[in-house]
Design a protein around this motif. Structure first.
Motif, PDB file in Angstrom:
ATOM      1  N   PHE A 109      -8.331   5.409  -1.583  1.00 16.98           N
ATOM      2  CA  PHE A 109      -9.071   4.226  -1.987  1.00 16.98           C
ATOM      3  C   PHE A 109     -10.239   4.577  -2.905  1.00 16.98           C
ATOM      4  O   PHE A 109     -10.963   3.687  -3.337  1.00 16.98           O
ATOM      5  CB  PHE A 109      -9.616   3.502  -0.758  1.00 16.98           C
TER       6      PHE A 109
ATOM      7  N   PHE B 121      -8.396  -5.746  -2.162  1.00 22.06           N
ATOM      8  CA  PHE B 121      -7.526  -4.966  -1.288  1.00 22.06           C
ATOM      9  C   PHE B 121      -7.941  -5.142   0.172  1.00 22.06           C
ATOM     10  O   PHE B 121      -7.108  -5.385   1.056  1.00 22.06           O
ATOM     11  CB  PHE B 121      -7.592  -3.484  -1.694  1.00 22.06           C
TER      12      PHE B 121
ATOM     13  N   ASP C  67      -2.503   1.486   3.964  1.00 21.86           N
ATOM     14  CA  ASP C  67      -2.184   2.722   3.240  1.00 21.86           C
ATOM     15  C   ASP C  67      -0.756   2.679   2.706  1.00 21.86           C
ATOM     16  O   ASP C  67      -0.465   3.249   1.641  1.00 21.86           O
ATOM     17  CB  ASP C  67      -2.351   3.933   4.156  1.00 21.86           C
TER      18      ASP C  67
ATOM     19  N   LEU D 137      -0.818   0.994  -0.508  1.00 21.60           N
ATOM     20  CA  LEU D 137      -1.397   1.861  -1.532  1.00 21.60           C
ATOM     21  C   LEU D 137      -0.360   2.845  -2.057  1.00 21.60           C
ATOM     22  O   LEU D 137      -0.206   3.038  -3.263  1.00 21.60           O
ATOM     23  CB  LEU D 137      -2.597   2.609  -0.960  1.00 21.60           C
ATOM     24  N   LYS D 138       0.382   3.469  -1.139  1.00 25.48           N
ATOM     25  CA  LYS D 138       1.408   4.433  -1.555  1.00 25.48           C
ATOM     26  C   LYS D 138       2.510   3.744  -2.340  1.00 25.48           C
ATOM     27  O   LYS D 138       3.075   4.320  -3.286  1.00 25.48           O
ATOM     28  CB  LYS D 138       1.972   5.146  -0.330  1.00 25.48           C
TER      29      LYS D 138
ATOM     30  N   ARG E 164       1.344   3.210  -5.865  1.00 24.82           N
ATOM     31  CA  ARG E 164       1.412   4.458  -6.622  1.00 24.82           C
ATOM     32  C   ARG E 164       2.849   4.846  -6.945  1.00 24.82           C
ATOM     33  O   ARG E 164       3.131   5.408  -8.005  1.00 24.82           O
ATOM     34  CB  ARG E 164       0.725   5.582  -5.849  1.00 24.82           C
TER      35      ARG E 164
ATOM     36  N   PHE F  15      -5.406   1.067  -8.852  1.00 30.97           N
ATOM     37  CA  PHE F  15      -4.951   1.987  -7.808  1.00 30.97           C
ATOM     38  C   PHE F  15      -3.863   2.930  -8.299  1.00 30.97           C
ATOM     39  O   PHE F  15      -3.570   3.922  -7.650  1.00 30.97           O
ATOM     40  CB  PHE F  15      -4.442   1.199  -6.597  1.00 30.97           C
TER      41      PHE F  15
END
Length: 370
Positions: free
Chosen positions: A285, A301, A308, A311-312, A315, A357
């Motif tokens: 983060f 967010f 998480d 987030l992954k 990405r 992000f």
């Protein structure tokens, strides 16, 4: 030829203020600054570390190098060694392997240095390329398996047209089994004026990164940190030409050297196997909070209760699955269905802020052993 200090070297990471004051050019104020910096930021493990001390200039460091012992915590950092030798014979002069070579050889037909065996005054461009590649080949025994060679090279006009020296060099090096890893453009904000009106003034040169195998070391993250960039720094480096205040006819900037070292010279090497440590970088983060977009992205967010896993997923999907990328980028849309679902949930909440992000990283450590 190495410069040998007359007195025992000063242990820069352990010596007292009075001991450091025995160094030439170091009074009490500078000695106290060296110790204060050491206490605040840790040991001196490189010339650059010492140059970061207030009041310590690069010229002063050059004079101090051979007066210093860089030992720290059982590890010995070799004192920088100056060797004056013909580049063709450096392999027989230096009896150890190296992590990196950076050179700017004389360009063809640019300057006559007046030496009977000089490089750059050959009768033909082809002869120049052969001689230059012979010199580069002579360094192969010096190179660690992970090592790179960087060659700064420029072109030459002949008969009203460019000869194509960088391209000729690339072709010949490939014939000799060198890998061309990166072709860096050194973009100069200043340069030599061009008196001929039909030519555009030259404002760039090539820097070629070469390796002998595909396990060469590079660290774009380290270069990005040095340049204070969020993403990949790219292969166009904007730097002014070095100010020529010395005796050398064509100096290149120290900044070029610093960038190459940050990018291709490992910070840590295993004592046993000789392999460089690998940097471990994972998404987090932690964004650049100086950017209002990043602050807003974090806010959205957290408000949405994203995890998480989201987030992954962001990405993993990145921006390659957005807009035109779905049509023009090979591999776009290849993520697992549950990853796509999580990424879509995040995008619906974040909108355009999801891009923040896709570039967030955090160094988690190094893979290797001390």
């Amino acid at each position: 030829m190495s410069k040998i200090p007359k007195n025992p070297p000063i242990r820069i990471n352990y010596s007292s203020c009075d001991e450091i004051m025995t160094l030439s050019g170091i009074g009490r104020k500078r000695a106290e600054a060296i110790i204060s910096h050491r206490q605040q930021y840790g040991p001196y493990l490189s010339v650059e570390d010492l140059e970061s001390v207030p009041g310590i200039t690069s010229n002063l460091v050059d004079k101090l190098i051979t007066q210093l012992d860089w030992t720290f915590n059982g590890y010995f950092v070799d004192t920088p060694e100056y060797i004056q030798s013909d580049a063709k014979w450096i392999g027989s002069t230096l009896q150890r392997k190296v992590d990196l070579i950076l050179t700017s050889p004389p360009y063809w037909k640019k300057r006559d240095y007046g030496h009977p065996q000089q490089l750059g005054q050959e009768d033909s461009a082809e002869a120049y390329i052969q001689n230059l590649c012979d010199v580069i080949d002579s360094w192969i025994p010096l190179l660690h398996q992970h090592a790179s060679v960087f060659v700064n090279i420029g072109d030459t006009y002949q008969n009203y047209a460019l000869v194509g020296i960088p391209a000729m060099l690339e072709i010949e090096l490939r014939k000799r089994n060198w890998l061309l890893v990166n072709r860096i453009i050194w973009s100069k904000s200043n340069g030599v004026p061009e008196p001929l009106q039909y030519r555009l003034a030259g404002r760039y040169e090539m820097v070629l990164q070469l390796a002998r195998g595909n396990d060469y070391y590079s660290d774009a993250h380290a270069l990005a940190q040095y340049l204070d960039h969020n993403g990949n720094p790219g292969d166009v480096w904007h730097m002014p030409h070095a100010r020529n205040t010395g005796d050398h006819l064509a100096p290149f900037p120290e900044e070029l050297v610093r960038r190459v070292i940050h990018f291709a010279c490992p910070d840590h090497v295993c004592k046993d196997c000789g392999k460089p440590f690998q940097r471990l970088v994972e998404p987090t983060f932690e964004l650049d909070m100086t950017r209002p977009q990043a602050r807003r992205a974090i806010e959205l967010f957290k408000q949405a209760g994203l995890t998480d896993a989201h987030l992954k997923a962001i990405r993993a999907v990145g921006i390659s699955d957005a807009g035109k990328a779905k049509k023009i980028q090979g591999g776009a849309g290849g993520n697992a269905p549950h990853i796509k679902i999580l990424a879509e949930e995040a995008k619906n909440v974040l909108g355009g802020y999801f891009r923040e992000f896709t570039f967030s990283n955090k160094i988690q450590g190094w893979l290797g052993k001390m």
